[in-house]
Enzyme design. Structure first.
Site, PDB file in Angstrom:
ATOM      1  N   SER A  17      56.775  53.683  15.590  1.00 42.59           N
ATOM      2  CA  SER A  17      57.575  52.698  15.557  1.00 42.59           C
ATOM      3  C   SER A  17      57.272  51.640  14.500  1.00 42.59           C
ATOM      4  O   SER A  17      55.978  51.531  13.851  1.00 42.59           O
ATOM      5  CB  SER A  17      57.505  51.811  16.657  1.00 42.59           C
ATOM      6  OG  SER A  17      58.425  52.639  17.895  1.00 42.59           O
ATOM      7  N   GLU A  66      52.033  46.691  23.128  1.00 43.03           N
ATOM      8  CA  GLU A  66      52.772  47.596  21.967  1.00 43.03           C
ATOM      9  C   GLU A  66      54.041  46.655  21.582  1.00 43.03           C
ATOM     10  O   GLU A  66      54.369  45.790  22.069  1.00 43.03           O
ATOM     11  CB  GLU A  66      53.532  48.821  22.833  1.00 43.03           C
ATOM     12  CG  GLU A  66      52.567  49.954  23.133  1.00 43.03           C
ATOM     13  CD  GLU A  66      53.058  51.014  23.516  1.00 43.03           C
ATOM     14  OE1 GLU A  66      52.622  52.218  23.139  1.00 43.03           O
ATOM     15  OE2 GLU A  66      54.020  51.203  24.312  1.00 43.03           O
ATOM     16  N   GLN A  74      63.050  56.169  17.547  1.00 41.28           N
ATOM     17  CA  GLN A  74      62.162  57.218  17.690  1.00 41.28           C
ATOM     18  C   GLN A  74      63.077  58.488  18.206  1.00 41.28           C
ATOM     19  O   GLN A  74      63.683  58.189  19.210  1.00 41.28           O
ATOM     20  CB  GLN A  74      61.074  56.685  18.711  1.00 41.28           C
ATOM     21  CG  GLN A  74      60.100  55.666  18.155  1.00 41.28           C
ATOM     22  CD  GLN A  74      59.065  56.223  17.124  1.00 41.28           C
ATOM     23  OE1 GLN A  74      58.372  57.201  17.791  1.00 41.28           O
ATOM     24  NE2 GLN A  74      59.463  56.067  15.973  1.00 41.28           N
ATOM     25  N   ARG A 114      49.199  49.658  16.384  1.00 42.85           N
ATOM     26  CA  ARG A 114      50.562  50.046  15.825  1.00 42.85           C
ATOM     27  C   ARG A 114      51.744  49.010  15.856  1.00 42.85           C
ATOM     28  O   ARG A 114      51.473  48.175  16.383  1.00 42.85           O
ATOM     29  CB  ARG A 114      50.896  51.472  16.444  1.00 42.85           C
ATOM     30  CG  ARG A 114      51.053  51.205  18.045  1.00 42.85           C
ATOM     31  CD  ARG A 114      51.424  52.743  18.675  1.00 42.85           C
ATOM     32  NE  ARG A 114      51.116  52.831  20.011  1.00 42.85           N
ATOM     33  CZ  ARG A 114      50.029  53.117  20.744  1.00 42.85           C
ATOM     34  NH1 ARG A 114      49.270  53.668  20.114  1.00 42.85           N
ATOM     35  NH2 ARG A 114      50.118  53.317  22.120  1.00 42.85           N
ATOM     36  N   ASP A 115      52.699  49.627  15.380  1.00 40.23           N
ATOM     37  CA  ASP A 115      54.034  49.038  15.494  1.00 40.23           C
ATOM     38  C   ASP A 115      54.083  47.696  14.689  1.00 40.23           C
ATOM     39  O   ASP A 115      54.306  46.561  15.203  1.00 40.23           O
ATOM     40  CB  ASP A 115      54.560  48.658  16.978  1.00 40.23           C
ATOM     41  CG  ASP A 115      54.381  49.995  17.739  1.00 40.23           C
ATOM     42  OD1 ASP A 115      54.286  51.242  17.244  1.00 40.23           O
ATOM     43  OD2 ASP A 115      54.085  49.930  19.062  1.00 40.23           O
ATOM     44  N   ASN A 155      63.460  57.240  21.904  1.00 38.81           N
ATOM     45  CA  ASN A 155      62.582  56.038  22.455  1.00 38.81           C
ATOM     46  C   ASN A 155      63.044  54.870  21.695  1.00 38.81           C
ATOM     47  O   ASN A 155      64.376  54.610  21.232  1.00 38.81           O
ATOM     48  CB  ASN A 155      61.439  56.108  22.981  1.00 38.81           C
ATOM     49  CG  ASN A 155      60.268  56.695  21.957  1.00 38.81           C
ATOM     50  OD1 ASN A 155      60.326  57.888  21.516  1.00 38.81           O
ATOM     51  ND2 ASN A 155      59.286  55.891  21.654  1.00 38.81           N
ATOM     52  N   ASP A 156      62.037  54.244  21.392  1.00 37.60           N
ATOM     53  CA  ASP A 156      62.176  52.725  20.838  1.00 37.60           C
ATOM     54  C   ASP A 156      63.250  52.788  19.649  1.00 37.60           C
ATOM     55  O   ASP A 156      63.207  53.478  18.759  1.00 37.60           O
ATOM     56  CB  ASP A 156      61.073  52.193  19.807  1.00 37.60           C
ATOM     57  CG  ASP A 156      59.749  52.562  20.835  1.00 37.60           C
ATOM     58  OD1 ASP A 156      59.750  53.187  21.911  1.00 37.60           O
ATOM     59  OD2 ASP A 156      58.485  52.243  20.426  1.00 37.60           O
TER      60      ASP A 156
HETATM   61  C1  FRU Z   1      56.528  52.507  22.548  1.00 37.59           C
HETATM   62  C2  FRU Z   1      55.396  53.490  21.756  1.00 37.59           C
HETATM   63  C3  FRU Z   1      55.030  52.780  20.136  1.00 37.59           C
HETATM   64  C4  FRU Z   1      54.879  53.843  19.567  1.00 37.59           C
HETATM   65  C5  FRU Z   1      55.977  54.718  19.726  1.00 37.59           C
HETATM   66  C6  FRU Z   1      55.788  56.359  19.659  1.00 37.59           C
HETATM   67  O1  FRU Z   1      57.613  53.112  23.339  1.00 37.59           O
HETATM   68  O2  FRU Z   1      54.591  53.825  22.292  1.00 37.59           O
HETATM   69  O3  FRU Z   1      54.112  51.940  20.459  1.00 37.59           O
HETATM   70  O4  FRU Z   1      54.851  53.515  17.969  1.00 37.59           O
HETATM   71  O5  FRU Z   1      56.324  54.496  21.042  1.00 37.59           O
HETATM   72  O6  FRU Z   1      56.963  56.841  20.147  1.00 37.59           O
END
Ligand code: FRU
Length: 451
Positions: free
Chosen positions: A82, A201, A38, A147-148, A21-22
């Site tokens: 992330s 996010e 991710q 987060r992030d 993912n991210d």
């Molecule tokens: C966004 C998210 C972030 C988090 C990550 C977890 O897609 O939900 O907020 O840090 O993915 O994989």
């Protein structure tokens, strides 16, 4: 399992196996480009997130380095979530969120979740220091969803923005500051004037030609016919330098396709602001046949150069991708053409008139139509794997660029003022395509990483 994987991309980053993912910590450091992401290589058996790592000299040819951060400490045991990179004094400093889920009867929104901001450093971008938790106390009024981190520096002060979900289910950003990048104090938070999603996010705050922007991903915004069609959005909004009030009416989506989320930006050594996003999104109900047939799922967008036109941010594929151009073809308007491969760069310029309209077909199942100032991207066969239609209003179309890469299509309209990204899963590796309308340029290049 299908033998040949015709959906594995040529020039988009994909996970070697499992889930991606991210994009995380994207940067250029000592000349090399780094894209972390991710990563859950054993998905669907194991969804716990690590950071995968790619490096490149040109953002076109990438090498997979491996897994850089595992969820292997008490601060991140349920996910190395992330985060971002900050570069200073020849040191790569990474901040990310360590996710911890406590035992017990919790909903993990209002209780049971720790969000640890972790800092690691590196002198070479490959080997990292031990993980150090530098922040895990947040102001009252917030759920456990914070987060992030993204870091930048103003004069002598380091600033950090985090995304959060307030107790009243409003998305917000939290801003912290620090003198040394290690001890952080809360500065202030900000939310929108009117409710705009329950959680924001992946925030990113940056300056473009004297104007400040917040990029973030508001979750749970009510879809409208021509915007906000993905329930979890991703976009940008101009802000004041200190970001105290967010005017959601100025929010512009980065991308109006089916599959785009969690972008990050960085400034490379030549001064360009580059954006990379996740081709995907949370809580998607669509099927991704790559998982079933080939054991991998999702990809990242190509790097896009971000420039500013008024308040609007334009995104265009990095020019380095042009080095992949193979044979060039001029297409005849209205006539079908069979591509040599399923990776190509198709560029069109349009004659603009009051009643402008056109139709573009990629195989029989995927159409991009323009009429009555509405652009519609629509699937009518299995190549959309459940996707149907995404519409966006657009006063006129001067030019279009369709970057197709095996199982992803990125469409850039009007020099990237509007972008639409989608997964697409054609059944053949040669595609019948056609553009019907008043085009003054209609050119296609094969794209092949092995050329
Ligand atoms: C966004 C998210 C972030 C988090 C990550 C977890 O897609 O939900 O907020 O840090 O993915 O994989």
């Amino acid at each position: 399992m299908m033998k040949q994987d015709i959906w594995r991309c040529q020039f988009h980053l994909t996970p070697p196996t499992g889930w991606m993912n991210d994009p995380n910590g994207i940067c250029q450091f000592q000349g090399l480009y780094h894209v972390f992401f991710q990563y859950a290589p054993d998905y669907p058996e194991d969804m716990n997130k690590s950071w995968g790592h790619y490096i490149s000299r040109d953002m076109v040819h990438w090498d997979f380095v491996g897994t850089t951060f595992y969820p292997d400490t008490v601060y991140d045991k349920d996910g190395a979530f992330s985060g971002n990179t900050f570069i200073e004094n020849d040191t790569m400093v990474i901040y990310y969120t360590g996710n911890v889920e406590q035992d017990g009867d919790h909903d993990y929104t209002h209780s049971g979740r720790e969000s640890n901001t972790i800092r690691v450093t590196s002198k070479d971008g490959i080997h990292f220091s031990d993980k150090k938790c530098v922040l895990n106390q947040y102001p009252a009024g917030y759920t456990c969803h914070i987060r992030d981190p993204k870091i930048w520096k103003e004069a002598d002060t380091y600033k950090m923005v985090l995304g959060g979900r307030k107790n009243d289910d409003r998305g917000a950003i939290l801003i912290f500051q620090s003198r040394d990048g290690i001890h952080w104090e809360f500065s202030h938070d900000a939310t929108s004037t009117k409710p705009f999603g329950f959680m924001w996010e992946c925030p990113d705050i940056f300056e473009m030609n004297g104007e400040w922007y917040l990029s973030c991903c508001p979750q749970g915004v009510t879809p409208e016919e021509y915007r906000y069609q993905n329930y979890h959005l991703s976009g940008y909004v101009p802000i004041s330098r200190i970001a105290q009030h967010i005017d959601e009416s100025l929010f512009t989506e980065w991308d109006y396709g089916f599959d785009f989320y969690a972008p990050q930006t960085f400034v490379d050594e030549s001064g360009r602001r580059i954006l990379i996003g996740w081709v995907g999104g949370p809580d998607m109900t669509y099927e991704e046949p790559t998982l079933k047939h080939h054991n991998w799922i999702h990809k990242l967008t190509v790097p896009r150069v971000v420039t500013k036109q008024g308040h609007r941010l334009l995104q265009t594929p990095i020019p380095e991708l042009d080095t992949l151009h193979g044979e060039a073809f001029t297409l005849i308007n209205g006539e079908w053409f069979t591509t040599k491969t399923n990776a190509f760069d198709w560029q069109l310029e349009c004659a603009v008139s009051e009643e402008q309209s056109f139709e573009i077909n990629i195989t029989t199942g995927l159409r991009l139509t323009y009429a009555n100032q509405i652009l519609a991207l629509q699937f009518s066969d299995n190549s959309g794997a459940g996707r149907t239609v995404r519409k966006v209003l657009c006063e006129k179309v001067d030019n279009l660029r369709l970057l197709m890469d095996c199982s992803v299509l990125e469409i850039f309209i009007n020099d990237g003022a509007i972008v639409q990204t989608t997964h697409v899963f054609p059944e053949t590796s040669q595609l019948a395509i056609r553009a019907t309308g008043d085009f003054t340029k209609n050119c296609l290049w094969d794209m092949d990483i092995n050329l």
